[in-house]
Design a protein around this motif. Structure first.
Motif, PDB file in Angstrom:
ATOM      1  N   ALA A 109      59.492   8.671 -23.465  1.00 16.23           N
ATOM      2  CA  ALA A 109      58.363   8.762 -22.532  1.00 16.23           C
ATOM      3  C   ALA A 109      57.351   7.660 -22.804  1.00 16.23           C
ATOM      4  O   ALA A 109      56.828   7.033 -21.874  1.00 16.23           O
ATOM      5  N   ARG A 110      57.082   7.409 -24.064  1.00 13.14           N
ATOM      6  CA  ARG A 110      56.127   6.348 -24.420  1.00 13.14           C
ATOM      7  C   ARG A 110      56.646   4.978 -24.020  1.00 13.14           C
ATOM      8  O   ARG A 110      55.894   4.144 -23.494  1.00 13.14           O
ATOM      9  N   ASP A 111      57.934   4.734 -24.208  1.00 14.09           N
ATOM     10  CA  ASP A 111      58.516   3.443 -23.818  1.00 14.09           C
ATOM     11  C   ASP A 111      58.437   3.239 -22.307  1.00 14.09           C
ATOM     12  O   ASP A 111      58.211   2.123 -21.827  1.00 14.09           O
ATOM     13  N   ILE A 112      58.632   4.296 -21.538  1.00 16.52           N
ATOM     14  CA  ILE A 112      58.513   4.200 -20.085  1.00 16.52           C
ATOM     15  C   ILE A 112      57.097   3.803 -19.694  1.00 16.52           C
ATOM     16  O   ILE A 112      56.878   2.948 -18.822  1.00 16.52           O
ATOM     17  N   LYS A 113      56.099   4.388 -20.343  1.00 17.70           N
ATOM     18  CA  LYS A 113      54.716   4.052 -20.019  1.00 17.70           C
ATOM     19  C   LYS A 113      54.351   2.641 -20.474  1.00 17.70           C
ATOM     20  O   LYS A 113      53.545   1.962 -19.822  1.00 17.70           O
ATOM     21  N   VAL A 114      54.930   2.188 -21.582  1.00 18.74           N
ATOM     22  CA  VAL A 114      54.691   0.804 -22.018  1.00 18.74           C
ATOM     23  C   VAL A 114      55.259  -0.168 -20.987  1.00 18.74           C
ATOM     24  O   VAL A 114      54.625  -1.168 -20.619  1.00 18.74           O
ATOM     25  N   ALA A 115      56.464   0.118 -20.494  1.00 16.69           N
ATOM     26  CA  ALA A 115      57.070  -0.739 -19.470  1.00 16.69           C
ATOM     27  C   ALA A 115      56.216  -0.749 -18.206  1.00 16.69           C
ATOM     28  O   ALA A 115      56.041  -1.802 -17.572  1.00 16.69           O
ATOM     29  N   ALA A 116      55.675   0.402 -17.836  1.00 20.28           N
ATOM     30  CA  ALA A 116      54.815   0.476 -16.653  1.00 20.28           C
ATOM     31  C   ALA A 116      53.556  -0.361 -16.851  1.00 20.28           C
ATOM     32  O   ALA A 116      53.113  -1.072 -15.936  1.00 20.28           O
ATOM     33  N   ALA A 117      52.979  -0.296 -18.060  1.00 24.47           N
ATOM     34  CA  ALA A 117      51.770  -1.072 -18.346  1.00 24.47           C
ATOM     35  C   ALA A 117      52.049  -2.571 -18.279  1.00 24.47           C
ATOM     36  O   ALA A 117      51.236  -3.352 -17.774  1.00 24.47           O
ATOM     37  N   LEU A 118      53.210  -2.986 -18.786  1.00 21.13           N
ATOM     38  CA  LEU A 118      53.579  -4.398 -18.723  1.00 21.13           C
ATOM     39  C   LEU A 118      53.722  -4.860 -17.270  1.00 21.13           C
ATOM     40  O   LEU A 118      53.269  -5.951 -16.905  1.00 21.13           O
ATOM     41  N   ALA A 119      54.359  -4.039 -16.449  1.00 22.91           N
ATOM     42  CA  ALA A 119      54.526  -4.390 -15.041  1.00 22.91           C
ATOM     43  C   ALA A 119      53.172  -4.515 -14.345  1.00 22.91           C
ATOM     44  O   ALA A 119      52.953  -5.435 -13.543  1.00 22.91           O
ATOM     45  N   GLN A 120      52.249  -3.606 -14.666  1.00 20.42           N
ATOM     46  CA  GLN A 120      50.914  -3.662 -14.070  1.00 20.42           C
ATOM     47  C   GLN A 120      50.168  -4.912 -14.504  1.00 20.42           C
ATOM     48  O   GLN A 120      49.482  -5.552 -13.691  1.00 20.42           O
ATOM     49  N   ARG A 121      50.315  -5.287 -15.786  1.00 21.90           N
ATOM     50  CA  ARG A 121      49.663  -6.509 -16.268  1.00 21.90           C
ATOM     51  C   ARG A 121      50.213  -7.741 -15.546  1.00 21.90           C
ATOM     52  O   ARG A 121      49.478  -8.677 -15.232  1.00 21.90           O
ATOM     53  N   MET A 122      51.514  -7.748 -15.307  1.00 21.99           N
ATOM     54  CA  MET A 122      52.124  -8.867 -14.591  1.00 21.99           C
ATOM     55  C   MET A 122      51.574  -8.974 -13.172  1.00 21.99           C
ATOM     56  O   MET A 122      51.252 -10.067 -12.690  1.00 21.99           O
ATOM     57  N   LEU A 123      51.465  -7.828 -12.493  1.00 25.77           N
ATOM     58  CA  LEU A 123      50.933  -7.834 -11.137  1.00 25.77           C
ATOM     59  C   LEU A 123      49.473  -8.270 -11.119  1.00 25.77           C
ATOM     60  O   LEU A 123      49.046  -9.015 -10.219  1.00 25.77           O
ATOM     61  N   LYS A 124      48.721  -7.812 -12.108  1.00 29.77           N
ATOM     62  CA  LYS A 124      47.309  -8.195 -12.176  1.00 29.77           C
ATOM     63  C   LYS A 124      47.173  -9.690 -12.462  1.00 29.77           C
ATOM     64  O   LYS A 124      46.289 -10.367 -11.898  1.00 29.77           O
ATOM     65  N   ALA A 125      48.047 -10.228 -13.322  1.00 27.25           N
ATOM     66  CA  ALA A 125      48.005 -11.657 -13.621  1.00 27.25           C
ATOM     67  C   ALA A 125      48.256 -12.487 -12.368  1.00 27.25           C
ATOM     68  O   ALA A 125      47.716 -13.587 -12.212  1.00 27.25           O
ATOM     69  N   ASP A 126      49.072 -11.961 -11.447  1.00 28.13           N
ATOM     70  CA  ASP A 126      49.348 -12.670 -10.195  1.00 28.13           C
ATOM     71  C   ASP A 126      48.097 -12.813  -9.332  1.00 28.13           C
ATOM     72  O   ASP A 126      48.042 -13.680  -8.459  1.00 28.13           O
ATOM     73  N   LEU A 127      47.105 -11.934  -9.547  1.00 28.03           N
ATOM     74  CA  LEU A 127      45.891 -11.985  -8.748  1.00 28.03           C
ATOM     75  C   LEU A 127      44.879 -12.991  -9.286  1.00 28.03           C
ATOM     76  O   LEU A 127      43.953 -13.388  -8.573  1.00 28.03           O
ATOM     77  N   ARG A 128      45.032 -13.362 -10.541  1.00 28.75           N
ATOM     78  CA  ARG A 128      44.093 -14.306 -11.149  1.00 28.75           C
ATOM     79  C   ARG A 128      44.165 -15.656 -10.438  1.00 28.75           C
ATOM     80  O   ARG A 128      45.222 -16.135 -10.066  1.00 28.75           O
ATOM     81  N   ASP A 129      42.994 -16.257 -10.265  1.00 30.26           N
ATOM     82  CA  ASP A 129      42.883 -17.592  -9.653  1.00 30.26           C
ATOM     83  C   ASP A 129      43.412 -17.634  -8.227  1.00 30.26           C
ATOM     84  O   ASP A 129      43.802 -18.683  -7.731  1.00 30.26           O
ATOM     85  N   ARG A 130      43.443 -16.481  -7.564  1.00 31.30           N
ATOM     86  CA  ARG A 130      43.829 -16.432  -6.156  1.00 31.30           C
ATOM     87  C   ARG A 130      42.641 -15.952  -5.325  1.00 31.30           C
ATOM     88  O   ARG A 130      41.813 -15.170  -5.798  1.00 31.30           O
TER      89      ARG A 130
END
Length: 254
Positions: A109-130
Motif C-alpha cells: 500500500a505504501r509503495d502504491i502511494k509513493v508511485a502516485a506521489a511521483l506521478a503527481q510530482r511529474m505532472l506538477k513539474a510539467d506546469l512549471r515555466d508554462r
C-alpha cells in the motif's frame, strides 16, 4: 524422512538485498515457486514491447513484484482492479482502503502511494515555466491526479505571476465529504504575500459529480469581489470529480 533447511536465494531477491527465506525442501535443489517463471515472462514482455504489451492488471502485477517478493501478485492485482475499478482510482485510494484488499499489506500500500506521489510530482513539474492559461489540459490532468480520488473535499489554489506562470500550488483547506470552509481574506492575503497577480481556484467533489452547488457559486463570487480591488484576478474555479470536471469560466459563472 525429508530434510528441511533455511537458506538464502540471491537470484530471487527482488529488493536488491538478501533476506532469509522460509524453510524449503532440499530434495529438489534450486526449485523455485511456480510464480517465478511467470514473473520472468512478464518482465521479458515488458522489456521487449513496453507497457502497451501488458494489460492493466499485468502492469500492476509487475509493479507489485518488489512490494510482494515471495508470493503470486496476479491475485492482488486483479483484486485491486475489482475493488477500485481503474488504475487512477487504485493509486488515488487511501492506504487504509488499499490494505483491505486481500494480499495487499502495509508495504504494498505504501509503495502504491509513493508511485502516485511521483506521478503527481511529474505532472506538477510539467506546469512549471508554462503559461497555465495556454496549458489547460495539463492543469486539468494535474488537478485530477491530485484531487479526484480524495475522500474529503480539498480547496486548492494555484497562484500565478503576471505572466500566468505558476508561483505556488497550495491546499488552503481540507473539509468533510461535502463541505470545505474557505476564507476569502486569508486567500487574498496569501496571494499578496506571494506577489501573485492571479489565481485559479480548484476543489474536488468526493461524490464524483462536479456540478457547482449554490454554495460554490456564492463562495466564488465573494472571492472574486474580495480579490479584484487588490489587483488579483480569479481566472477560473475548477471543480474536480472522478469522471470529469466543471469550469466556472466555461459555465460563464465568472
Amino acid at each position: 524422512m525429508e530434510q528441511w533447511r533455511g537458506h538464502f536465494m540471491e537470484e530471487d531477491d527482488d529488493h536488491g538485498f538478501l533476506a532469509e527465506r522460509p524453510l524449503v525442501p532440499t530434495r529438489k535443489s534450486g526449485m523455485k515457486p511456480h510464480y517465478h517463471g511467470h514473473r520472468d515472462r512478464l518482465r521479458q514482455r515488458f522489456a521487449e514491447a513496453g507497457s502497451t504489451a501488458l494489460s492493466d492488471y499485468e502492469l500492476l502485477e509487475l509493479f507489485l513484484f518488489r512490494s510482494i517478493p515471495r508470493a503470486d501478485t496476479k491475485g492482488p492485482a486483479k483484486a485491486l482492479l475489482e475493488r477500485f475499478g481503474s488504475l487512477p482510482e487504485i493509486f488515488g485510494a487511501p492506504e487504509r482502503l488499499l490494505q483491505e484488499v486481500d494480499g495487499i499489506g502495509e508495504a504494498a500500500a505504501r509503495d502504491i502511494k509513493v508511485a502516485a506521489a511521483l506521478a503527481q510530482r511529474m505532472l506538477k513539474a510539467d506546469l512549471r515555466d508554462r503559461q497555465l492559461l495556454t496549458s489547460w489540459s495539463q492543469v486539468i490532468e494535474y488537478c485530477t491526479a491530485v484531487m479526484a480520488h480524495e475522500d474529503r473535499e480539498q480547496f486548492r489554489v494555484l497562484f500565478l505571476d503576471k505572466k500566468n506562470q505558476l508561483i505556488a500550488d497550495e491546499v488552503q483547506q481540507t473539509g468533510t465529504v461535502d463541505h470545505t470552509p474557505v476564507y476569502p481574506r486569508e486567500l487574498v492575503r496569501r496571494a499578496l504575500e506571494l506577489a501573485a497577480t492571479a489565481v485559479i481556484l480548484v476543489h474536488n467533489h468526493p461524490s464524483g459529480d462536479p456540478t457547482p452547488s449554490r454554495a460554490d457559486i456564492d463562495m466564488t463570487k465573494t472571492i472574486v469581489d474580495t480579490a479584484k480591488p487588490l489587483g488579483i484576478t480569479v481566472h477560473d474555479h475548477i471543480i474536480i470529480g472522478k469522471k470529469g470536471h466543471a469550469s466556472f469560466k466555461g459555465l460563464r459563472l465568472i
